[in-house]
Design a protein around this motif. Structure first.
Motif, short mmCIF file in Angstrom:
data_model
loop_
_atom_site.label_atom_id
_atom_site.label_comp_id
_atom_site.label_asym_id
_atom_site.label_seq_id
_atom_site.Cartn_x
_atom_site.Cartn_y
_atom_site.Cartn_z
N THR A 115 42.36 52.47 44.62
CA THR A 115 43.12 51.76 45.37
C THR A 115 41.85 50.39 45.36
N TYR A 116 40.31 50.89 45.21
CA TYR A 116 39.78 50.22 44.78
C TYR A 116 39.99 49.07 43.69
N ARG A 117 39.94 49.45 42.44
CA ARG A 117 40.13 49.74 41.50
C ARG A 117 41.52 47.94 42.04
N LYS A 128 42.03 40.85 43.79
CA LYS A 128 41.25 39.74 43.97
C LYS A 128 40.61 38.64 42.73
N THR A 129 40.56 39.32 41.67
CA THR A 129 40.59 37.98 40.80
C THR A 129 41.55 37.63 40.24
N ILE A 172 44.58 30.76 42.43
CA ILE A 172 43.85 29.64 43.37
C ILE A 172 43.06 28.05 42.29
N GLY A 173 42.20 28.76 41.58
CA GLY A 173 41.80 27.78 40.61
C GLY A 173 42.91 27.22 39.77
N ILE A 174 44.29 27.64 39.70
CA ILE A 174 44.32 26.98 38.70
C ILE A 174 45.75 26.13 39.62
N VAL A 175 46.01 26.35 41.12
CA VAL A 175 46.58 25.73 41.73
C VAL A 175 45.55 23.81 42.05
#
Length: 85
Positions: free
Chosen positions: A53-55, A61-62, A68-71
């Protein structure tokens, strides 16, 4: 309508004070029970996720950061095109 149908102002104020005191007592008891429960059921830090689950969370998140960066990049391009036209 007779005045005897309604309580006097003094009796009404006393009843309101009594209800407020009862409510305060119930609230204090509730908070004490919640504190006792929280102390009895302490979870160790970091035990919320297993390794898989952590992975997954880190991968998501990545991906979210990339999205967000692309938008934002596309918004800058659109604003530039609208400014120049």
């Amino acid at each position: 309508m007779a005045n005897s149908d309604y309580p006097s102002r003094k009796a009404y104020r006393q009843a309101q004070k009594h209800h407020a005191a009862q409510e305060q007592t119930r609230d204090e008891q509730r908070q004490a029970v919640e504190r006792a429960y929280a102390k009895a059921h302490v979870r160790p830090l970091g035990s919320d996720f297993d390794e898989a689950t952590y992975r997954k969370v880190n991968i998501m998140k990545t991906r979210l950061n990339w999205a967000i960066g692309i938008v934002l990049f596309l918004l800058v391009i659109v604003a530039g095109v609208l400014f120049l036209v």
